[in-house]
Design an enzyme around this catalytic site. Structure first.
Site, PDB file in Angstrom:
ATOM      1  N   ASP A 143     110.973 -39.213 -67.722  1.00  9.32           N
ATOM      2  CA  ASP A 143     110.729 -40.650 -67.608  1.00  9.32           C
ATOM      3  C   ASP A 143     111.682 -41.412 -68.521  1.00  9.32           C
ATOM      4  OD1 ASP A 143     108.619 -40.075 -65.925  1.00  9.32           O
ATOM      5  OD2 ASP A 143     107.132 -40.132 -67.546  1.00  9.32           O
TER       6      ASP A 143
HETATM    7  N1  URA Z   1     105.729 -35.539 -67.768  1.00 13.83           N
HETATM    8  C1  URA Z   1     105.705 -36.882 -67.901  1.00 13.83           C
HETATM    9  O1  URA Z   1     104.664 -37.487 -67.796  1.00 13.83           O
HETATM   10  N2  URA Z   1     106.863 -37.514 -68.151  1.00 13.83           N
HETATM   11  C2  URA Z   1     108.028 -36.902 -68.321  1.00 13.83           C
HETATM   12  O2  URA Z   1     109.055 -37.547 -68.571  1.00 13.83           O
HETATM   13  C3  URA Z   1     108.043 -35.495 -68.185  1.00 13.83           C
HETATM   14  C4  URA Z   1     106.884 -34.842 -67.911  1.00 13.83           C
END
Ligand code: URA
Length: 241
Positions: free
Chosen positions: A106
């Site tokens: 993310d």
């Molecule tokens: N899980 C998440 O919620 N976000 C990420 O960036 C990676 C794994």
């Protein structure tokens, strides 16, 4: 034998842009097996040809593998019209290699991100079928306990019915925990922790399989993976259950 256009081959090596390379080749600066080749479209064998540019031998590698310490605030994408992507953090010669991120972190997640131009490799790393653990350090707002650890191991069912595979949860105290998963569904770790009443404040990926993030890189830092590290990725020693 892998026959390729000379300009494409040099472009994949990150030497220069395709249009710059056409000029370089036409001007006779590139020797293939000892003879000047002035036709950019000339097909040569990338496995066996000896290529020399301005007196310097170039070693062709078809696939490239890098690790990056992805900083928070940057998209795991190759391009975006408005926001900075991880590719924007790379110098021009690496951008020309056709690298893309292996899976996504993310925008606000930091840590270990792999970049490659090898689609089969990326698929193998990402696919839950490969069973490769991804380990995250999370800071959460809430209390977690042994019951949550058990629920993670059993396999959570999220509010929208999404079934999660068995996952690891280790409590570190002071709102910190380690989470390890073999899948990468949308916001997976955040949703898993939120479903146990502990929304994520910060998330950082530390390892993929047996490969650890090189903390010396610092935010936005990157480097090529060594062959040994590629083996470690699929080895998982660091993370066996
Ligand atoms: N899980 C998440 O919620 N976000 C990420 O960036 C990676 C794994």
């Amino acid at each position: 034998m892998a026959m390729m256009r000379l300009d494409k081959l040099l472009c994949d090596m990150g030497i220069a842009s395709r249009s710059e390379l056409r000029q370089i080749i036409r001007s006779g600066r590139v020797l293939v097996d000892g003879a000047a080749v002035t036709a950019p479209e000339k097909r040569i064998d990338s496995d066996s040809s000896r290529i020399v540019l301005d007196g310097r031998e170039l070693i062709y590698k078809r696939f490239h593998y890098y690790m990056m310490d992805k900083p928070s605030g940057v998209l795991s994408a190759t391009e975006d019209s408005r926001q900075r992507t991880v590719l924007d953090l790379l110098p021009a010669e690496l951008k020309r290699m056709g690298l893309f991120p292996v899976g996504r972190l993310d925008k606000d997640t930091s840590g270990l991100l792999l970049l490659t131009n090898d689609g089969d490799f990326a698929h193998r790393v990402i696919s839950p079928k490969s069973g490769i653990w991804k380990l995250y350090l999370a800071k959460v707002d809430g209390e977690l306990d042994a019951e949550d650890v058990r629920a993670f191991k059993e396999g959570l069912i999220l509010a929208d019915g999404t079934k999660c595979l068995s996952a690891g949860l280790e409590l570190l105290g002071r709102g910190n925990c380690l989470v390890k998963v073999t899948e990468g569904k949308y916001h997976q770790v955040k949703r898993m922790l939120a479903s146990r009443g502990a929304p994520v404040l910060e998330l950082r990926r530390l390892t993929i399989g047996g490969l650890e993030l090189d903390e010396k890189l610092g935010p936005g830092g990157f480097r090529e993976l060594q062959d040994r590290e590629l083996d470690m990725l699929f080895g998982q020693d660091a993370l066996e259950n």
